[in-house]
Design a protein around this motif. Structure first.
Motif, PDB file in Angstrom:
ATOM      1  N   ARG A 212      13.541 -23.969 -23.531  1.00 20.65           N
ATOM      2  CA  ARG A 212      12.484 -23.057 -23.989  1.00 20.65           C
ATOM      3  C   ARG A 212      11.898 -23.468 -25.335  1.00 20.65           C
ATOM      4  N   ASP A 213      12.724 -24.001 -26.239  1.00 21.63           N
ATOM      5  CA  ASP A 213      12.208 -24.413 -27.537  1.00 21.63           C
ATOM      6  C   ASP A 213      11.229 -25.563 -27.402  1.00 21.63           C
ATOM      7  N   ASP A 214      11.548 -26.516 -26.509  1.00 21.75           N
ATOM      8  CA  ASP A 214      10.626 -27.628 -26.267  1.00 21.75           C
ATOM      9  C   ASP A 214       9.327 -27.145 -25.643  1.00 21.75           C
ATOM     10  N   VAL A 215       9.415 -26.145 -24.766  1.00 16.30           N
ATOM     11  CA  VAL A 215       8.203 -25.590 -24.171  1.00 16.30           C
ATOM     12  C   VAL A 215       7.301 -25.027 -25.261  1.00 16.30           C
ATOM     13  N   LEU A 216       7.857 -24.259 -26.178  1.00 13.41           N
ATOM     14  CA  LEU A 216       7.064 -23.606 -27.213  1.00 13.41           C
ATOM     15  C   LEU A 216       6.469 -24.598 -28.205  1.00 13.41           C
ATOM     16  N   THR A 217       7.192 -25.661 -28.494  1.00 18.29           N
ATOM     17  CA  THR A 217       6.742 -26.576 -29.544  1.00 18.29           C
ATOM     18  C   THR A 217       6.043 -27.826 -29.018  1.00 18.29           C
ATOM     19  N   LYS A 218       6.326 -28.206 -27.743  1.00 16.59           N
ATOM     20  CA  LYS A 218       5.807 -29.493 -27.265  1.00 16.59           C
ATOM     21  C   LYS A 218       5.215 -29.417 -25.863  1.00 16.59           C
ATOM     22  N   VAL A 219       5.972 -28.893 -24.904  1.00 18.42           N
ATOM     23  CA  VAL A 219       5.539 -28.947 -23.505  1.00 18.42           C
ATOM     24  C   VAL A 219       4.268 -28.132 -23.288  1.00 18.42           C
ATOM     25  N   ALA A 220       4.251 -26.879 -23.726  1.00 17.35           N
ATOM     26  CA  ALA A 220       3.073 -26.032 -23.507  1.00 17.35           C
ATOM     27  C   ALA A 220       1.841 -26.564 -24.239  1.00 17.35           C
ATOM     28  N   PRO A 221       1.934 -26.954 -25.515  1.00 16.42           N
ATOM     29  CA  PRO A 221       0.746 -27.526 -26.165  1.00 16.42           C
ATOM     30  C   PRO A 221       0.216 -28.772 -25.466  1.00 16.42           C
ATOM     31  N   GLU A 222       1.132 -29.614 -24.953  1.00 13.93           N
ATOM     32  CA  GLU A 222       0.681 -30.812 -24.237  1.00 13.93           C
ATOM     33  C   GLU A 222       0.095 -30.433 -22.881  1.00 13.93           C
ATOM     34  N   MET A 223       0.736 -29.524 -22.165  1.00 22.31           N
ATOM     35  CA  MET A 223       0.288 -29.117 -20.836  1.00 22.31           C
ATOM     36  C   MET A 223      -1.109 -28.502 -20.898  1.00 22.31           C
ATOM     37  N   MET A 224      -1.398 -27.769 -21.993  1.00 20.91           N
ATOM     38  CA  MET A 224      -2.686 -27.093 -22.134  1.00 20.91           C
ATOM     39  C   MET A 224      -3.656 -27.881 -23.019  1.00 20.91           C
ATOM     40  N   ALA A 225      -3.272 -29.101 -23.373  1.00 15.35           N
ATOM     41  CA  ALA A 225      -4.133 -30.014 -24.140  1.00 15.35           C
ATOM     42  C   ALA A 225      -4.672 -29.371 -25.415  1.00 15.35           C
ATOM     43  N   LEU A 226      -3.783 -28.713 -26.159  1.00 14.66           N
ATOM     44  CA  LEU A 226      -4.203 -28.074 -27.393  1.00 14.66           C
ATOM     45  C   LEU A 226      -4.431 -29.123 -28.482  1.00 14.66           C
ATOM     46  N   SER A 227      -5.608 -29.162 -29.019  1.00 13.41           N
ATOM     47  CA  SER A 227      -5.946 -30.178 -30.021  1.00 13.41           C
ATOM     48  C   SER A 227      -5.093 -30.039 -31.272  1.00 13.41           C
ATOM     49  N   THR A 228      -4.709 -28.825 -31.608  1.00 11.92           N
ATOM     50  CA  THR A 228      -3.896 -28.601 -32.802  1.00 11.92           C
ATOM     51  C   THR A 228      -2.435 -28.953 -32.582  1.00 11.92           C
ATOM     52  N   GLY A 229      -2.015 -29.083 -31.320  1.00 14.60           N
ATOM     53  CA  GLY A 229      -0.632 -29.414 -31.011  1.00 14.60           C
ATOM     54  C   GLY A 229       0.342 -28.268 -31.162  1.00 14.60           C
ATOM     55  N   ARG A 230      -0.153 -27.022 -31.240  1.00 13.94           N
ATOM     56  CA  ARG A 230       0.753 -25.881 -31.397  1.00 13.94           C
ATOM     57  C   ARG A 230       0.124 -24.635 -30.786  1.00 13.94           C
ATOM     58  N   LEU A 231       0.972 -23.644 -30.498  1.00 12.70           N
ATOM     59  CA  LEU A 231       0.469 -22.362 -30.052  1.00 12.70           C
ATOM     60  C   LEU A 231      -0.260 -21.651 -31.192  1.00 12.70           C
ATOM     61  N   VAL A 232      -1.155 -20.762 -30.812  1.00 17.60           N
ATOM     62  CA  VAL A 232      -1.914 -19.977 -31.783  1.00 17.60           C
ATOM     63  C   VAL A 232      -1.028 -18.847 -32.317  1.00 17.60           C
ATOM     64  N   GLU A 233      -1.194 -18.495 -33.581  1.00 21.17           N
ATOM     65  CA  GLU A 233      -0.471 -17.377 -34.172  1.00 21.17           C
ATOM     66  C   GLU A 233      -1.290 -16.092 -34.028  1.00 21.17           C
ATOM     67  N   PRO A 234      -0.641 -14.940 -33.799  1.00 19.60           N
ATOM     68  CA  PRO A 234      -1.382 -13.685 -33.623  1.00 19.60           C
ATOM     69  C   PRO A 234      -2.346 -13.372 -34.759  1.00 19.60           C
ATOM     70  N   GLN A 235      -1.955 -13.663 -35.997  1.00 19.64           N
ATOM     71  CA  GLN A 235      -2.830 -13.344 -37.122  1.00 19.64           C
ATOM     72  C   GLN A 235      -4.135 -14.124 -37.057  1.00 19.64           C
ATOM     73  N   GLU A 236      -4.095 -15.320 -36.482  1.00 20.15           N
ATOM     74  CA  GLU A 236      -5.312 -16.121 -36.377  1.00 20.15           C
ATOM     75  C   GLU A 236      -6.319 -15.465 -35.429  1.00 20.15           C
ATOM     76  N   ILE A 237      -5.823 -14.777 -34.420  1.00 20.71           N
ATOM     77  CA  ILE A 237      -6.704 -14.005 -33.539  1.00 20.71           C
ATOM     78  C   ILE A 237      -7.201 -12.769 -34.273  1.00 20.71           C
ATOM     79  N   ALA A 238      -6.290 -12.079 -34.947  1.00 22.88           N
ATOM     80  CA  ALA A 238      -6.639 -10.830 -35.627  1.00 22.88           C
ATOM     81  C   ALA A 238      -7.739 -11.039 -36.664  1.00 22.88           C
ATOM     82  N   ASP A 239      -7.699 -12.144 -37.380  1.00 20.68           N
ATOM     83  CA  ASP A 239      -8.698 -12.379 -38.418  1.00 20.68           C
ATOM     84  C   ASP A 239     -10.107 -12.421 -37.827  1.00 20.68           C
TER      85      ASP A 239
END
Length: 267
Positions: A212-239
């Motif tokens: 699960r840790d690899d999914v959160l930090t590496k697998v999911a960002p790669e699978m979804m081709a996130l340019s930032t290489g990481r999941l989005v933080e809730p505060q970034e949406i809230a702003d």
């Protein structure tokens, strides 16, 4: 920057955790009075300081969105802001599902009830008191998947595509009367949907042979081709949500803002 939200009355759905909690916290910090709707309270919500009222609500019940809005009007004298944040897996459901054939008819109905119809009902209830105050702002939280369909979570993406379309339609009707309607479309956000036991990180880990840790930090960002290489933080949406709710965004309506780590690549 002063967002000119002091004294404004806001309703936030799905406010006890994740994006909704971050939106509630940010609105309170800007001086707004907030009605926070969720099925249950949370210690994080209870710890917030400011003019806050929690209203317990199960938005799968057709009567509840209207009741939440009515409570805001009764307690605070009107309504200026509605944030339709509640969404994602309906109560008792874990995502992702990996195929169009996976969800049943009941799954489709529940997904649309939670992610589209609850927002329809909340907007229907919110517009009259906003008109009575000369206008307002509605922000709907959708998903990048609404514009980038895929077999994974097909029912969720379809419901959110409806929500994105709805915001543009309602904005066109009510902008001349002072009500702005916009959409924020996150990518994968580090919330309980992903991190809870049995949640998306565990499901994807089981499907890919990862942990699960690899999914959160590496697998999911790669699978979804996130340019930032990481999941989005809730505060970034809230702003972004709170800026769109602010009078400082007075000429922004009918827009869809991607806050997704580069998930959407289209021009």
């Amino acid at each position: 920057m002063d967002l000119q939200l002091s004294g404004k009355v806001a309703v936030v759905t799905g406010a006890s955790q994740g994006i909704g909690l971050a939106v509630t916290r940010t609105l309170l910090a800007e001086g707004a009075r907030v009605v926070a709707a969720s099925r249950r309270r949370s210690p994080e919500l209870d710890a917030l300081e400011g003019d806050l009222l929690h209203v317990p609500a199960d938005l799968m019940d057709p009567e509840e969105p209207g009741r939440v809005v009515a409570r805001a009007v009764a307690e605070f004298g009107g309504l200026d802001i509605l944030v339709n944040n509640a969404g994602g897996p309906p109560p008792g459901v874990d995502l992702p599902r990996f195929s169009f054939m996976a969800p049943t008819d009941d799954d489709w109905r529940e997904m649309f009830e939670f992610n589209l119809f609850s927002a329809v009902r909340a907007m229907r209830a919110a517009i009259p008191p906003m008109l009575a105050r000369g206008g307002g702002a509605i922000v709907n939280v959708s998903t990048g998947g609404a514009r980038l369909p895929a077999p994974m979570n097909v029912d969720y993406n379809a419901a959110k595509a409806g929500l994105t379309n709805l915001a543009k339609a309602v904005s066109e009707e009510y902008a001349p009367q002072g009500i702005r309607v916009n959409t924020v479309s996150p990518g994968p956000v580090r919330t309980a949907w992903w991190t809870k036991s049995g949640g998306a990180a565990d499901i994807i880990a089981a499907a890919t042979g990862s942990d699960r840790d690899d999914v959160l930090t590496k697998v999911a960002p790669e699978m979804m081709a996130l340019s930032t290489g990481r999941l989005v933080e809730p505060q970034e949406i809230a702003d972004v949500v709170v800026l769109l709710a602010s009078p400082r965004s007075a000429s922004t309506t009918g827009a869809d803002f991607a806050v997704d780590g580069g998930f959407l690549k289209q021009v």
